[in-house]
Scaffold this motif. Structure first.
Motif, PDB file in Angstrom:
ATOM      1  N   GLU A  58     -14.984  -9.799 -40.882  1.00 33.22           N
ATOM      2  CA  GLU A  58     -16.289 -10.457 -40.910  1.00 33.22           C
ATOM      3  C   GLU A  58     -16.466 -11.252 -42.201  1.00 33.22           C
ATOM      4  OE1 GLU A  58     -19.066  -7.320 -40.371  1.00 33.22           O
ATOM      5  OE2 GLU A  58     -18.823  -7.239 -38.178  1.00 33.22           O
ATOM      6  N   GLU A  59     -16.047 -10.659 -43.331  1.00 28.70           N
ATOM      7  CA  GLU A  59     -16.157 -11.355 -44.604  1.00 28.70           C
ATOM      8  C   GLU A  59     -15.253 -12.583 -44.648  1.00 28.70           C
ATOM      9  OE1 GLU A  59     -15.240  -8.378 -47.464  1.00 28.70           O
ATOM     10  OE2 GLU A  59     -17.233  -7.449 -47.397  1.00 28.70           O
ATOM     11  N   THR A  60     -14.044 -12.457 -44.103  1.00 24.34           N
ATOM     12  CA  THR A  60     -13.117 -13.592 -44.053  1.00 24.34           C
ATOM     13  C   THR A  60     -13.667 -14.704 -43.173  1.00 24.34           C
ATOM     14  OG1 THR A  60     -11.228 -12.114 -44.361  1.00 24.34           O
ATOM     15  CG2 THR A  60     -10.770 -14.308 -43.478  1.00 24.34           C
ATOM     16  N   ASN A  61     -14.234 -14.310 -42.028  1.00 25.78           N
ATOM     17  CA  ASN A  61     -14.818 -15.278 -41.110  1.00 25.78           C
ATOM     18  C   ASN A  61     -15.950 -16.041 -41.779  1.00 25.78           C
ATOM     19  OD1 ASN A  61     -15.265 -16.597 -38.625  1.00 25.78           O
ATOM     20  ND2 ASN A  61     -16.842 -15.124 -38.078  1.00 25.78           N
ATOM     21  N   MET A  62     -16.804 -15.312 -42.509  1.00 27.15           N
ATOM     22  CA  MET A  62     -17.926 -15.935 -43.203  1.00 27.15           C
ATOM     23  C   MET A  62     -17.434 -16.872 -44.302  1.00 27.15           C
ATOM     24  SD  MET A  62     -21.158 -14.064 -45.076  1.00 27.15           S
ATOM     25  CE  MET A  62     -21.540 -13.201 -43.553  1.00 27.15           C
ATOM     26  N   SER A  63     -16.423 -16.422 -45.043  1.00 29.75           N
ATOM     27  CA  SER A  63     -15.880 -17.232 -46.128  1.00 29.75           C
ATOM     28  C   SER A  63     -15.260 -18.524 -45.607  1.00 29.75           C
ATOM     29  CB  SER A  63     -14.830 -16.419 -46.898  1.00 29.75           C
ATOM     30  OG  SER A  63     -14.233 -17.196 -47.908  1.00 29.75           O
ATOM     31  N   LEU A  64     -14.503 -18.419 -44.519  1.00 21.65           N
ATOM     32  CA  LEU A  64     -13.879 -19.603 -43.936  1.00 21.65           C
ATOM     33  C   LEU A  64     -14.921 -20.570 -43.386  1.00 21.65           C
ATOM     34  CD1 LEU A  64     -10.835 -17.998 -42.070  1.00 21.65           C
ATOM     35  CD2 LEU A  64     -10.773 -19.401 -44.129  1.00 21.65           C
ATOM     36  N   SER A  65     -15.980 -20.027 -42.801  1.00 25.26           N
ATOM     37  CA  SER A  65     -17.043 -20.876 -42.263  1.00 25.26           C
ATOM     38  C   SER A  65     -17.720 -21.652 -43.378  1.00 25.26           C
ATOM     39  CB  SER A  65     -18.068 -20.022 -41.509  1.00 25.26           C
ATOM     40  OG  SER A  65     -17.487 -19.415 -40.386  1.00 25.26           O
ATOM     41  N   GLU A  66     -17.986 -20.975 -44.498  1.00 21.48           N
ATOM     42  CA  GLU A  66     -18.618 -21.633 -45.640  1.00 21.48           C
ATOM     43  C   GLU A  66     -17.709 -22.706 -46.225  1.00 21.48           C
ATOM     44  OE1 GLU A  66     -21.664 -21.353 -46.843  1.00 21.48           O
ATOM     45  OE2 GLU A  66     -22.170 -19.968 -45.218  1.00 21.48           O
ATOM     46  N   GLU A  67     -16.420 -22.388 -46.328  1.00 21.25           N
ATOM     47  CA  GLU A  67     -15.463 -23.353 -46.887  1.00 21.25           C
ATOM     48  C   GLU A  67     -15.336 -24.576 -45.996  1.00 21.25           C
ATOM     49  OE1 GLU A  67     -12.929 -24.804 -49.733  1.00 21.25           O
ATOM     50  OE2 GLU A  67     -14.144 -22.966 -49.796  1.00 21.25           O
ATOM     51  N   LEU A  68     -15.284 -24.349 -44.682  1.00 25.13           N
ATOM     52  CA  LEU A  68     -15.188 -25.455 -43.745  1.00 25.13           C
ATOM     53  C   LEU A  68     -16.431 -26.328 -43.799  1.00 25.13           C
ATOM     54  CD1 LEU A  68     -13.524 -26.818 -41.559  1.00 25.13           C
ATOM     55  CD2 LEU A  68     -14.541 -25.269 -39.893  1.00 25.13           C
TER      56      LEU A  68
END
Length: 239
Positions: A58-68
């Motif tokens: 979940e944290e990785t998904n959130m981080s990738l979404s923010e970066e994208l």
């Protein structure tokens, strides 16, 4: 004397065998206890590892979404074409539940009537199940709802609603207690959503007749993004 000596020797041998058998039994018992404790520990450890893995995903998904999102905003500054692409991506994210959204709509609160908890209640009184919730969600989708949540759990294209024991599971997002207050939010055309939930049978379906219903129409409702890890393992675009 020889007879007495033989008896003593036999007695010593029997005592020694008895001691060895008792000691062996104790060792086996202790080993079984250790195995049980070890198995339970392994199960608990596996559960903790799965919880940790889910949190990390979940944290990785959130981080990738923010970066994208940052990359898209940077690209949007380069021209109108990139900006249009970003709008399309943001719209797609809103549709599948990856962004917090707000807008006009309705809030439907359903609460068990007192008779459900009364000792004098009839045996025919029952709690709602997946069927009633799915019926409400379908009525809202049919009324052109653009976003829906149940107890602040976002409903996405990959969300499943299923009765699990005494609770109703909302995929991996969480579960609902049918004997407690349930709040359903929907964003869309307020008049159409009102017609949808007030349509004959929408809120009288199944066990819903044992619940009180309250509908509020608001101009500004916030529905949070999903906590599910949305993924596609098998489907691919058609070229």
């Amino acid at each position: 004397m020889k007879k007495i000596g033989s008896q003593i020797l036999v007695a010593i041998v029997c005592a020694l065998l008895g001691f060895l058998l008792t000691y062996q039994f104790k060792l086996l018992t202790d080993k079984n206890k250790e195995n049980v404790i070890e198995n339970n520990s392994d199960i608990l450890l596996e559960i903790e590892n799965l919880k940790k893995e889910k949190k990390e995903l979940e944290e990785t998904n959130m981080s990738l979404s923010e970066e994208l999102k940052k990359l898209e905003e940077a690209a949007a500054k380069e021209g109108e074409v990139e900006g249009e692409i970003k709008k399309l991506l943001d719209n797609a994210r809103m549709q599948i539940g990856l962004l917090d959204v707000k807008g006009p709509g309705i809030i439907l609160t359903i609460t068990p009537k007192n008779s459900i908890f009364s000792t004098n209640s009839t045996q025919n009184v029952k709690s709602i199940s997946e069927e009633e919730l799915v019926n409400i969600v379908n009525s809202l989708w049919y009324s052109n709802a653009e976003a829906i949540s149940i107890n602040d759990m976002r409903i996405t294209p990959q969300t499943g609603i299923k009765t699990a024991g005494s609770y109703i599971s909302i995929s991996s997002a969480g579960r609902i207690d049918p004997n407690a207050e349930i709040v359903i939010k929907a964003i869309g055309d307020k008049s159409k959503l009102n017609v949808g939930v007030n349509y004959a049978g929408a809120l009288d379906y199944g066990a819903l007749k044992y619940y009180d219903k309250d509908i509020k129409t608001l101009d500004d409702i916030i529905i949070n993004k999903t906590t599910q890890s949305l993924k596609s393992e098998y489907m691919t675009p058609v070229q």
